[in-house]
Write an enzyme that holds these catalytic residues in place. Structure first.
Site, PDB file in Angstrom:
ATOM      1  CD  GLU A   1      -2.899  -1.223   2.362  1.00 27.16           C
ATOM      2  OE1 GLU A   1      -2.851  -0.352   2.948  1.00 27.16           O
ATOM      3  OE2 GLU A   1      -3.697  -2.084   2.465  1.00 27.16           O
ATOM      4  CB  CYS A   2      -0.181   4.610  -1.077  1.00 25.56           C
ATOM      5  SG  CYS A   2       0.421   6.278  -1.270  1.00 25.56           S
ATOM      6  N   PRO A   3       2.653   4.438   1.018  1.00 23.66           N
ATOM      7  CG  PRO A   3       4.515   5.560   1.807  1.00 23.66           C
ATOM      8  CD  PRO A   3       3.172   4.860   2.442  1.00 23.66           C
TER       9      PRO A   3
ATOM     10  CG  ASP B   1       1.554   8.271  -5.348  1.00 18.89           C
ATOM     11  OD1 ASP B   1       0.980   9.274  -5.604  1.00 18.89           O
ATOM     12  OD2 ASP B   1       1.378   7.391  -4.386  1.00 18.89           O
TER      13      ASP B   1
END
Length: 80
Positions: free
Chosen positions: A17-19, A50
């Site tokens: 998951e982000c980041p 991103d």
């Protein structure tokens, strides 16, 4: 998964998951020699924005980017 462009290294960021996909992409690019190509596979929707934004702001070149079956694929040539 189609990895249609030749690449020097593969980064599987699936399930992260982000980041994390972006951070792992940055670390992988740092380890490559200039002009080598990194193929990134990610499943986090935020990575579509991103990673592309990061490459735009860097010396790297986005050779291709695709969405296939809810997975995001990027081919990035390392800049100098």
């Amino acid at each position: 998964m189609s990895n249609s462009l030749p690449h020097d290294q593969f980064l599987d960021a699936s399930g992260l998951e982000c980041p994390m996909p972006l951070l792992k992409t940055k670390m992988a690019l740092k380890a490559l020699a200039p002009a080598q190509v990194l193929y990134v596979l990610a499943t986090d929707a935020g990575s579509w924005r991103d990673i592309r934004k990061y490459v735009d702001l860097s010396s790297h070149e986005l050779l291709d980017a695709k969405v296939v079956d809810d997975a995001y694929q990027f081919w990035i040539r390392k800049g100098v």
